[in-house]
Enzyme design. Structure first.
Site: not given
Length: 591
Positions: A85, A146
């Site tokens: 990610c 993130h």
């Protein structure tokens, strides 16, 4: 002679241009793209290329994503710049390999671990949101970030979306984890947590043994020493449990701009809130131009799915979650159509990387399916970790129902949207992405990418060579993960495959595949079976050297010191450590 030749080619160029215009007019496609279209970007989390209908899945229903492919262009060799990610999204936002921004890790922490870490997307990186903002776009991010939050204090927001070109942010500054759901086993560094619990139990037993020994006269130690030992043990327990014991409070939070609105978040209404916010952003900015990045929390574990979709798919909880996400895509597209914006909006759908093969609960598969491709999430080189769905739609500008097999990258979104917005790319840094509009419109037949470099953290694992004259797509693997158990297709004993150390195999000569003939990477070529083997390996070797010369040292954002939990950086909607709130009111409407 040169002049005549030049005149001849000028005539040819004019004729070619006129022919192109006639062709585009005939098919009702606008070669001259209208100025400043809206940009709608959908990015799924951990979705495998084999999980949606338009890529061959006939058992999970994804009619809305499929409609994008039907009305637009489907990319079959669309590649993430990383198989995890944080680095993949950094590359997506900046159009640059993660190693250039310091978002590639040389240790085992390859993604951000805490909202209260100090690492993140550096302030000197320029996102496509920043460039579109400069071109008069209103920019919004709904969903997962993130990419870090703070650097030195709990409210400096140095890595926050609003510091990276977004006018509006609503969502998770972090990512979904098993810890976000009460009845799930811990998902954040479970191996380390198990070790810490083990050491704590040993210390606790040692203290009990010393106390018992002292009381029975078997241990000739003073109470001061035993008290000191007890204090040290208690401090050890507090030092790790204060972070890992409260992951749900520290990481599972929602923010609106700089304000924490839910701590911890209530998963049963999160999908509703994300959808409401995305639709609200479009309605507020329908007079445009706007950039809306819908960064789904789906389909990352723990796969929390609202009751309306539970048990409805043929693929258990994972399939239910995919179908809920597709429904959300449909609701947003319906609004776009209703507001008359569909023909003036470039819409894109992709996944940040491949499905997570090791995500399991007993025999139940909780991760995605990567189709015919080998490997998955966390594997730097194998196709299953990096080849993802990629679909574009723009009625009247991009042809409907087209399929492009050329190598493309998530990094290409950056120069593509900047070009459409009328902006210019930064000239003080390397941009690895390429403008896709000529390819998407059929004005170019070949991808501009000759070489693509596939990293695992900061370690180069594989290189792809798109040999344009022959059409071959060569891929050389220099490092591959050791699957566990032997013969399996993933690292089931570890949760995710490592990038270095004893968990990988180095190949010299490298494993070589020709992907147009062997997309599953099942039959490595050799000098005996492939006459071009040596020349291909030499050419890729030169490309690696050339690529290496474009890299400059930068601070590593995912160093251990940057990813550890720092209480003074913790986003908190109360007075730390009493961080809990629910500012959403009674948003309990069920989807």
């Amino acid at each position: 002679g040169q002049l005549n030749s030049h005149s001849h080619w000028s005539c040819v160029s004019v004729i070619t241009a006129l022919t192109s215009c006639l062709l585009w007019s005939t098919f009702g496609l606008s070669a001259a793209v209208d100025s400043k279209p809206n940009i709608l970007l959908f990015l799924a989390d951990d979705l495998g290329i084999g999980d949606i209908g338009c890529y061959g899945n006939d058992s999970i229903r994804t009619p809305n994503i499929d409609s994008l492919a039907r009305e637009g262009v489907k990319l079959t060799q669309h590649l993430a710049a990383a198989s995890l990610c944080t680095p993949s999204r950094a590359a997506f936002l900046t159009g640059r390999y993660p190693i250039r921004s310091g978002m590639a890790s040389s240790n085992r922490y390859r993604a951000l671990q805490w909202n209260a870490g100090s690492g993140g997307l550096p302030a000197n990186e320029t996102t496509f949101a920043r460039l579109l903002q400069q071109q008069g776009y209103t920019t919004g991010l709904i969903g997962k970030w993130h990419q870090g939050v703070n650097c030195e204090s709990s409210n400096d927001h140095c890595h926050h979306p609003l510091n990276h070109g977004f006018d509006y942010f609503y969502g998770m500054p972090f990512t979904l984890l098993n810890n976000c759901q009460n009845n799930k086993s811990p998902g954040l560094d479970p191996v380390l947590q198990a070790k810490l619990w083990f050491y704590t139990q040993i210390i606790f037993l040692a203290v009990l043994t010393l106390i018992a020994g002292k009381l029975t006269g078997l241990v000739p130690l003073g109470w001061k020493i035993i008290t000191c030992f007890t204090l040290v043990g208690s401090l050890f327990f507090i030092s790790w449990y204060s972070s890992y014991g409260f992951v749900q409070y520290w990481n599972c939070i929602l923010m609106r701009n700089h304000d924490v609105t839910e701590q911890p978040m209530r998963l049963e209404r999160t999908a509703f809130l994300m959808l409401k916010e995305a639709k609200s952003f479009i309605k507020r900015n329908k007079h445009g131009p706007f950039l809306l990045f819908v960064s789904f929390l789906h389909v990352h574990t723990p796969l929390f799915t609202t009751a309306k979709f539970l048990g409805k798919s043929h693929h258990g909880l994972y399939g239910d979650n995919v179908e809920e996400m597709d429904w959300m895509v449909g609701k947003i597209l319906d609004l776009l159509d209703k507001e008359g914006l569909k023909n003036h909006t470039l819409t894109y759908f992709a996944s940040d990387h491949g499905g997570h093969l090791e995500a399991q609960n007993g025999s139940a598969q909780l991760g995605g399916w990567n189709g015919i491709y080998k490997g998955g999430k966390g594997m730097g080189g194998w196709e299953g970790g990096i080849r993802v769905p990629g679909v574009f739609m723009w009625p009247g500008v991009i042809p409907a129902g087209a399929v492009i097999d050329e190598p493309t990258s998530l990094m290409d979104i950056y120069p593509t949207v900047v070009h459409l917005a009328g902006g210019t790319l930064p000239r003080d840094r390397v941009i690895d992405g390429r403008n896709l509009m000529p390819l998407l419109q059929g004005r170019a037949q070949k991808s501009e990418h000759e070489f693509l470099f596939h990293y695992c953290g900061s370690y180069l694992h594989a290189v792809r060579w798109h040999q344009k004259d022959s059409g071959a797509v060569w891929k050389a693997h220099y490092v591959t993960p050791v699957f566990h158990p032997p013969g399996a297709g993933a690292c089931y004993g570890k949760g995710i495959c490592p990038c270095f150390g004893e968990g990988v195999t180095h190949h010299d000569p490298p494993l070589l595949f020709e992907l147009s003939q062997d997309p599953s990477e099942a039959k490595p070529l050799s000098a005996d079976t492939e006459p071009l083997f040596d020349s291909v390996i030499r050419r890729i070797g030169r490309a690696i050297e050339e690529h290496g010369r474009t890299l400059t040292p930068v601070p590593e954002q995912l160093s251990v010191s940057n990813v550890v939990w720092k209480p003074w950086l913790q986003p908190c909607c109360g007075t730390f450590p009493f961080c809990w709130c629910d500012k959403e009111g009674d948003s309990t409407q069920i989807l």
